[in-house]
Enzyme design. Structure first.
Site, mmCIF file in Angstrom:
data_model
loop_
_atom_site.group_PDB
_atom_site.id
_atom_site.type_symbol
_atom_site.label_atom_id
_atom_site.label_comp_id
_atom_site.label_asym_id
_atom_site.label_seq_id
_atom_site.Cartn_x
_atom_site.Cartn_y
_atom_site.Cartn_z
ATOM 1 C CG HIS A 138 44.374 36.083 43.238
ATOM 2 N ND1 HIS A 138 44.783 34.777 43.157
ATOM 3 C CD2 HIS A 138 43.075 36.095 42.867
ATOM 4 C CE1 HIS A 138 43.778 34.034 42.743
ATOM 5 N NE2 HIS A 138 42.729 34.799 42.554
ATOM 6 C CD GLU A 173 42.597 31.469 44.491
ATOM 7 O OE1 GLU A 173 43.405 31.144 43.608
ATOM 8 O OE2 GLU A 173 41.441 31.819 44.255
ATOM 9 C CG HIS A 213 39.186 36.907 44.846
ATOM 10 N ND1 HIS A 213 38.860 35.686 45.387
ATOM 11 C CD2 HIS A 213 39.809 36.634 43.678
ATOM 12 C CE1 HIS A 213 39.263 34.715 44.583
ATOM 13 N NE2 HIS A 213 39.845 35.268 43.532
#
Ligand code: CO
Length: 309
Positions: A187, A218, A250
């Site tokens: 992530h 991210e 995601h």
């Protein structure tokens, strides 16, 4: 005569004194003991960011089952920190509470000793916010719990990363027959320490298997860095998988989606054949074992001053 009276008097008082001393020692010796000698009720609070994607459910169920097996007889309660996701789930009729609500639920069931287990992958922004919410709750309800132990997230030490790398390698081995690389999507976060932790995890995975590559959706290490790595290693085929607790939004969209900017599409454009393996880390027994171990081993009691030798 007077002496005898005193002695007999003391004789009558002695059992009471003994009992009081015993109770005092019991209370000091084990913080989990009640005055009546019964063991304080323990319970588990599992904390995740949250997800409303139905496909993420198998990973949450697997984590839930692992904790119920590891802590039988104890209530296992879930909390999601994302308010948006909690609202969405409530509207769909499958509510999950906040940290405060989870703790209240445990207290209502008579729990005095709580093991809070973070289901975050690394101790980033979300973990720090969770810790603050827990501390605030303890401060607002000082008498509610005897202890609130905080379990560290999935990847806290080098050993955790080595263990997880092994679990992921085993899980994907049959899909990588031949020379397929493994590409994992973490992530990440825009700012802060998680980027450094991620680099450590990436190094451990890469040391264990030179054909394992990693970037974040991210974080500071992005898809362009990944494409450069894959090109340098002349990768032609890759299995794509999330390095996340669940295979949620995601994994399904940013990683494996059909949009032009998904990782699958971008790798495809770079001439790499891909196979998406949409399985959350929560579905790997090896990952659940790390989380359970962290819950068991935590001595970090948020109701106490940090212990100094
Ligand atoms: Co996200």
């Amino acid at each position: 005569m007077r002496r005898t009276t005193l002695l007999s008097c003391f004789g009558a008082v002695r059992p009471v004194l003994c009992l009081m001393l015993c109770l005092l020692l019991t209370a000091c010796g084990s913080r989990h003991a009640f005055m009546n000698g019964e063991t304080a009720r323990e319970g588990v609070l599992l904390v995740a960011f949250g997800t409303s994607v139905p496909e993420a459910q198998p990973a949450l169920d697997a984590v839930d089952a692992a904790f119920k097996a590891a802590f039988p007889q104890q209530p296992v309660v879930w909390a999601f920190t994302s308010q948006i996701i909690r609202k969405k789930l409530a509207a769909e009729g499958r509510p999950v509470g906040s940290i405060g609500e989870g703790l209240e639920q445990l207290a209502a069931q008579g729990v005095r000793v709580v093991r809070v287990q973070s289901l975050h992958v690394m101790a980033g922004e979300e973990f720090a916010a969770m810790e603050r919410a827990l501390l605030l709750h303890v401060k607002q309800h000082p008498e509610r719990f005897a202890s609130v132990y905080l379990g560290r997230p999935l990847l806290e030490s080098r050993e955790d990363a080595v263990e997880l790398a092994r679990a992921v390698a085993e899980d994907t081995a049959s899909l990588r027959s031949g020379r397929a690389a493994l590409v994992l999507m973490g992530h990440g976060q825009e700012h802060g320490r998680a980027g450094l932790t991620f680099e450590g995890v990436r190094a451990v995975f890469h040391d264990a298997d030179r054909k394992t590559f990693m970037a974040t959706v991210e974080g500071s290490r992005g898809l362009d860095d990944l494409l450069a790595d894959l090109k340098a290693a002349r990768v032609r085929t890759a299995v794509l998988a999330p390095l996340m607790l669940v295979a949620g939004d995601h994994a399904r969209n940013d990683l494996a989606g059909s949009e032009d900017d998904s990782w699958a599409s971008r790798l495809g454009k770079a001439g790499i054949r891909t196979l998406a393996h949409l399985k959350g880390l929560g579905q790997l027994p090896g990952a659940c074992a790390i989380l359970v171990r962290h819950a068991r081993e935590s001595t970090d009691d948020l109701t106490q001053e940090p212990r100094k030798p």
